[in-house]
Design a protein around this motif. Sequence first.
Motif, PDB file in Angstrom:
ATOM      1  N   ASP A  98       2.775 -30.277   0.930  1.00 37.93           N
ATOM      2  CA  ASP A  98       3.166 -30.686  -0.328  1.00 37.93           C
ATOM      3  C   ASP A  98       2.769 -29.436  -1.119  1.00 37.93           C
ATOM      4  N   THR A 121      10.062 -30.764  -5.067  1.00 39.51           N
ATOM      5  CA  THR A 121       9.461 -31.604  -4.032  1.00 39.51           C
ATOM      6  C   THR A 121       9.207 -30.723  -2.726  1.00 39.51           C
ATOM      7  N   PHE A 162       7.306 -36.215  -6.285  1.00 40.40           N
ATOM      8  CA  PHE A 162       7.953 -35.614  -7.187  1.00 40.40           C
ATOM      9  C   PHE A 162       6.921 -34.553  -8.438  1.00 40.40           C
TER      10      PHE A 162
END
Length: 372
Positions: free
Chosen positions: A281, A295, A336
């Motif tokens: 991430d 993302t 997101f």
Amino acid sequence: MKKSLVAPALLSALALSFAGCAKAPDAATPSTSAGGASASAGGAAASGDFKACMVSDEGGFDDKSFNQTSHDGLVRAKKELEIETGEMQSATANDFAKNLNEMVDAKCNIIVTVGFMLGDATVAAAKKNPDVQFAIVDWNDAAKTAGLKNLKPLIFNTAEPSFMAGYTAASMSKTGSIGTLGGMNIPTVTIFMDGFHQGATYFNTQKKKNVKVLGWNPKNPKGGQFVGNFSDVAGGSRIASTLTSQGADVIFPVAGPAGEGALQVAKKSGGKVNAVWVDTDGCVSSASYCSNIMTSVQKAMDVAVFDAIKAAKDGKFSSDPYVGNLANDGVKLAEFHEFDSKIPAELKDELETIKSDIVSGKIKIESASQPK
């Protein structure tokens, strides 16, 4: 993004592993705890007698990408399983065999290698040391591993969440062009690019649009945009700049640390260009760029590494390949974050449907690099 896209258990594991991540030692010296004895490939060992070790690819354990995420699994194993650990960083491919030998000499019970490029060196070490267990992230070659009971491939079908990322990027593009670049033209890179391209193509079909994908075409695999390695940040920046000059306003770098160059380009654009990150991430591993990361395509390499180490410690090691996919939460499209309010509810619903259709087989991803 709806919470159902993220498995709570996986998030907990990721949060724990990131919290425990320590700075890697110098590549020239293996980091090990005192003591530790080797165990047979099939036997269990007490915590104090078990040592898990790791050898990195060229990027090192602080690459904010696949090496670092895999290393998080080793860190977690040391903490939760109360075992000894050792690790070696590779500066170049010439270090692979030497570092593996160092870990064997350090009496490691299991040695995890990280990255496609370590495939041959890992096979050679496994054949030479049948009483040591090995696992390798991002590599599997059934012909080369035939008969090897002490080597477990840990592989991931990243084409699946990359398809979702391509659909998202195409949907959010304002210029009608998106782009991708790779570190090297190898299967563990092109699998992302294949999925991304196909996801954008699916968007065009569904919405009757014509969003272009620059930098990669699965039908012309020799014509893609590649840095040539995973460490040249300036090279990643140059290619990303070329893609943006051609109109791309969403960039998908599949290039490890070199991909930071694309994030730099996005950040300098003042919001005109954004990115999709890979492996981790990006808003966690590269937080300073979060405002430009739409993302990320995540691979739960830390969970797979931890599970392989735990199985080895518990005497349950198996050479059967682990394949992470959307169905088992081994891969996923990340939250997101700062883009959440910018992503239309309709798109979030479509992504839920796309995920379900991929898992069910209704949507079939076409990539020669997918795990068999």
